[in-house]
Motif scaffolding. Structure first.
Motif, short mmCIF file in Angstrom:
data_model
loop_
_atom_site.label_atom_id
_atom_site.label_comp_id
_atom_site.label_asym_id
_atom_site.label_seq_id
_atom_site.Cartn_x
_atom_site.Cartn_y
_atom_site.Cartn_z
N ALA A 181 0.83 -1.21 0.00
CA ALA A 181 0.00 0.00 0.00
C ALA A 181 0.86 1.26 0.00
CB ALA A 181 -0.93 -0.01 1.21
N ALA A 182 1.91 1.26 0.84
CA ALA A 182 2.82 2.42 0.88
C ALA A 182 3.52 2.59 -0.45
CB ALA A 182 3.84 2.24 2.01
N ARG A 183 3.93 1.49 -1.04
CA ARG A 183 4.62 1.55 -2.34
C ARG A 183 3.68 2.10 -3.41
NH1 ARG A 183 9.37 -0.67 -3.41
NH2 ARG A 183 10.01 -0.87 -5.59
N SER B 243 2.80 10.20 4.05
CA SER B 243 3.56 10.63 5.23
C SER B 243 2.75 10.49 6.52
CB SER B 243 4.01 12.09 5.06
OG SER B 243 2.89 12.97 5.08
N LYS B 244 1.41 10.47 6.39
CA LYS B 244 0.53 10.32 7.56
C LYS B 244 0.06 8.89 7.75
CE LYS B 244 -1.13 15.08 7.17
NZ LYS B 244 -2.30 15.96 6.89
N PHE B 245 0.48 7.98 6.89
CA PHE B 245 0.11 6.57 6.98
C PHE B 245 0.96 5.93 8.09
CE2 PHE B 245 0.25 2.27 4.52
CZ PHE B 245 -0.60 1.72 5.46
N TYR C 200 9.46 4.71 3.28
CA TYR C 200 8.49 5.38 2.40
C TYR C 200 8.04 6.71 2.99
CZ TYR C 200 8.09 0.94 -0.12
OH TYR C 200 8.36 -0.18 -0.86
N LYS C 201 7.90 6.77 4.30
CA LYS C 201 7.42 8.01 4.94
C LYS C 201 8.45 9.12 4.83
CE LYS C 201 4.96 7.69 8.70
NZ LYS C 201 4.50 7.41 10.06
N ILE C 202 9.73 8.78 5.08
CA ILE C 202 10.76 9.82 5.02
C ILE C 202 10.93 10.33 3.60
CG2 ILE C 202 12.65 8.16 4.78
CD1 ILE C 202 12.82 11.49 6.67
N ASN D 161 16.41 15.10 13.84
CA ASN D 161 16.09 13.76 14.34
C ASN D 161 17.26 12.81 14.04
OD1 ASN D 161 15.07 11.24 14.96
ND2 ASN D 161 13.08 11.61 14.04
N ARG D 162 17.85 12.23 15.08
CA ARG D 162 19.02 11.37 14.90
C ARG D 162 18.70 10.13 14.06
NH1 ARG D 162 23.21 12.11 18.54
NH2 ARG D 162 23.67 9.87 18.54
N ASP D 163 17.44 9.71 14.06
CA ASP D 163 17.06 8.52 13.29
C ASP D 163 17.17 8.76 11.78
OD1 ASP D 163 16.52 7.18 15.62
OD2 ASP D 163 14.39 7.70 15.63
N ASN D 164 17.24 10.01 11.39
CA ASN D 164 17.27 10.34 9.95
C ASN D 164 18.68 10.54 9.41
OD1 ASN D 164 14.47 10.26 9.75
ND2 ASN D 164 14.26 12.40 10.39
N ARG D 165 19.69 10.13 10.15
CA ARG D 165 21.06 10.32 9.69
C ARG D 165 21.34 9.65 8.34
NH1 ARG D 165 24.99 9.95 15.04
NH2 ARG D 165 24.32 11.93 15.98
#
Length: 743
Positions: A254-256, A282-284, A291-293, A322-326
């Motif tokens: 679905a995201a794809r 992005s809100k899913f 896919y969201k990023i 946000n450190r998760d987005n490195r």
């Protein structure tokens, strides 16, 4: 009594075994084989299949700069195999349900899944009177077909699916089986059959079974979208992707689907629709993070107004913190830069482009876009040398030389190469001519200032290295800290060792005495290698070595001026014709006109300046050059064009005249008068705006350059012909010569 019990036990066991035969249609037999099929065999096959699919999904690398494929898998068309048929009972003709296949060693998860499916069919199939009594066998055939699909054996897969459809029309998995059969047909380029079967399935089911499962609907609509991608029916692709994303039973697919739908809208330049699609993704909440990023990145890429740009800038800055987005920093910085560029904040744009380049683990393809945008920024600002450097970086980083974007960058870089070369010639020759014109005293003062500045920079660099090592030693490993107490330089043995080595390298082994700097005080035991290094370094500080390189002969200086003037003229023409930069073209041409150029350049210079000012509507300035041409060169083609701008000359006469000029120049080339050839070509080229003979003149010019100028300039001239006239015979010839020169 014991014998009676023993006989009774044997009778019961024999009865149970006999009732569980695959040839007996009993409740015990059906349930026994169904349970044994699933728990003993099929379960392990399904687990292997899941493992294989997970491996494909985790190992597939998406190119987020291109439209994603709906199904994240790549197949090699050359590996599609034709099945070998057999006739061993139920399942015959399905590419290997014989006993030989059960003994074949599996080499991967899909092969193992196929092996288990075949084993279940062979050992527990209950085909009695043409009907299959084991309810797990249709699951086994579906697993068999799906395993063959992922093993790229589509024809055997279709046969397995067809067997289920033909023999189990009321099976629970019949809809899923038809979907997989359609996917297999798509891979075999039978998309029309796939579309027809899917539409029939959906119409029938929608009519007779309103409660069709959402998961099956998603799969069917996604398959239809896949089929329409093959037929290039973009509107249909969008329609079925929208239907497939109404529910999100399969969160990955679905995201794809949402992401691809947004990409299609973006390609159609429907920025608002693309924004809605990416915003929804992005809100899913259940969507995979990758896919969201990237949905947020695409939102920035498709920003269509200033207010949206500012809100997205704030959102991207939060994502950057946000450190998760490195892992995505290079793309996030890049999108921030593009938004700043759209808002004309060019300083901030350059800053974030450079942050994108410095981001750890940055992708090579992202770097090519960043380098290209930086090059374009400098190109628009007429900083062509910097632009050329960034375009060169694009070509060095890129791994896809066939990509149209990379080829376009390469063409820009090639066009800039000759410009950079001529600019370097002008800068270098100007410097030499300026220094040569100074008095002896002024020359000495100039180079002494240069040497003093060089010494200062060398000392600062050496001290910086010492400081860095001293700092590193005091805060380094425990072993260093134990032996290097304190931060003072002379307490740090590592810094002292480096300082001693550096001193000996520069000065050699000197005695501890007064005036130790004098060269006469050098010890006799200096190592030859150190002496040579010192001598080479000291030459950089030797005033005489610079003064002796200054040209003094008039002939040499005149040659430098001639080459400088020729380069200025070439630059003026390049800026005018190739880069349409009126200001720089005027600057170079007007400057060369004041430097007493050769007689052969005066007419073309005046003609180009007349054209530039005339096209710009500056009639007063154009009049000056017009009068010069009409007064001093009244019988030339340029004068005729000025006097009769609307007159159409006879094409044949014009062609004959041009051909005659070419023959004359070619005759001069044969006589080895290469400089005269170059002068003649430069004078006639401005008049050949649309002539078919222009490539011939350009190639002849390249030949003449190759006879008396350096090889690099010759190659640049050939590259100019190859790039600008690639489809002509002359362009092909230039490419052939370049290939030979590059060997």
């Amino acid at each position: 009594m014991k014998h009676i019990k023993k006989l009774l036990f044997i009778a019961i066991a024999f009865t149970a075994i006999y009732s569980c035969s695959t040839k007996k249609d009993t409740i015990i037999s059906r349930n026994y084989h169904a349970m044994t099929t699933y728990f003993n065999i099929l379960f392990n096959g399904e687990e292997a299949f899941k493992k294989g699919v997970e491996g494909i999904n985790s190992g597939y690398n998406d190119d987020w700069f291109e439209q994603l494929p709906i199904e994240p898998i790549e197949f090699d068309d050359r590996k599609i195999t034709v099945p070998t048929f057999n006739n061993n009972g139920p399942g015959a003709g399905f590419g290997g349900t014989d006993t030989n296949e059960t003994t074949k060693e599996s080499s991967g998860p899909f092969e193992k899944a196929e092996e288990k499916a075949v084993k279940a069919i062979q050992k527990h199939g209950m085909n009695i009177n043409g009907l299959e009594r084991n309810r797990q066998i249709d699951d086994a055939y579906l697993l068999l077909g799906k395993s063959r699909y992922y093993s790229q054996r589509f024809i055997p897969a279709i046969e397995a699916f067809n067997y289920v459809i033909a023999n189990y029309p009321d099976a629970n998995l019949i809809a899923e089986t038809k979907i997989w059969r359609a996917k297999s047909n798509i891979r075999l380029d039978n998309e029309e059959f796939a579309i027809e079967s899917m539409k029939l399935l959906m119409v029938v089911k929608d009519t007779l079974e309103p409660d069709f499962p959402d998961e099956i609907k998603e799969q069917a609509y996604t398959t239809l979208a896949m089929a329409y991608v093959k037929t290039d029916s973009i509107q249909k692709v969008k329609k079925y992707l929208q239907l497939a994303t109404r529910t999100q039973e399969n969160r990955d697919q679905a995201a794809r689907n949402m992401f691809i739908l947004g990409q299609i809208y973006a390609q159609e330049n429907k920025k608002d629709s693309a924004t809605l699609a990416f915003n929804r993704l992005s809100k899913f909440k259940k969507a995979p993070y990758k896919y969201k990023i990237r949905a947020n990145i695409e939102l920035a890429r498709n920003a269509y107004n200033d207010s949206l740009s500012f809100s997205l800038l704030e959102k991207l800055q939060k994502l950057i913190k946000n450190r998760d987005n490195r892992p995505y920093l290079d793309e996030l910085y890049y999108q921030v830069a593009t938004l700043h560029e759209k808002n004309d904040s060019l300083k901030l744009a350059k800053e974030y482009y450079n942050k994108s380049l410095r981001a750890l683990n940055g992708g090579d393809k992202q770097k090519t876009f960043t380098y290209e945008n930086l090059g374009n920024l400098y190109f628009k600002n007429s900083e062509y040398q910097l632009a050329s450097a960034y375009y060169d970086s694009v070509l060095n980083v890129s791994k896809d030389s066939l990509d149209l974007r990379i080829r376009r960058v390469k063409r820009k870089y090639k066009n800039l190469a000759s410009l950079i070369k001529f600019e370097d010639v002008v800068e270098r020759h100007d410097s030499i001519i300026k220094i040569a014109s100074l008095s002896k005293t002024e020359q000495e003062k100039f180079f002494q200032n240069y040497i003093d500045d060089l010494k200062k920079k060398d000392e600062e660099a050496a001290q910086l290295r010492l400081n860095q090592i001293a700092f590193g030693g005091s805060s380094g490993s425990n072993s260093l800290q134990s032996s290097n107490k304190g931060k003072f330089y002379f307490y740090n043995t590592q810094s002292l060792g480096f300082g001693k080595t550096e001193f000996q390298r520069v000065w050699g082994n000197r005695k501890l005495e007064d005036n130790w700097r004098y060269s006469s005080k050098i010890s006799n035991n200096i190592i030859a290698k150190d002496s040579l290094a010192t001598e080479q370094k000291n030459l950089r500080y030797d005033l005489a070595s610079y003064l002796e390189k200054i040209p003094t002969e008039k002939q040499v200086i005149d040659s430098l001026k001639t080459d400088r003037n020729q380069a200025l003229y070439e630059l003026g023409v390049i800026y005018k014709e190739q880069f349409k930069n009126k200001d720089l073209a005027i600057n170079r041409l007007e400057r060369v006109s004041t430097l007493q150029p050769r007689e052969e350049l005066i007419l073309p210079i005046n003609w180009h300046l007349y054209q530039i000012y005339n096209e710009a509507g500056e009639t007063n300035k154009a009049l000056k050059y017009k009068n010069t041409i009409l007064t001093n060169y009244p019988n030339t083609v340029f004068a005729q064009l000025i006097k009769n701008p609307e007159k159409k000359f006879e094409e044949n006469d014009k062609i004959n005249e041009v051909e005659k000029s070419y023959k004359e120049l070619y005759y001069l080339y044969k006589k080895e008068e290469y400089k005269n050839v170059l002068i003649g070509v430069n004078s006639i080229l401005p008049t050949l705006t649309n002539s078919k003979l222009k490539p011939k003149f350009e190639l002849l010019k390249a030949y003449a350059i190759g006879k008396y100028l350096p090889k690099e300039i010759y190659k640049e001239a050939l590259e100019f012909v190859a790039i600008n006239y690639g489809n002509s015979e002359e362009g092909k010839k230039a490419k052939e010569i370049l290939e030979q020169l590059n060997k």
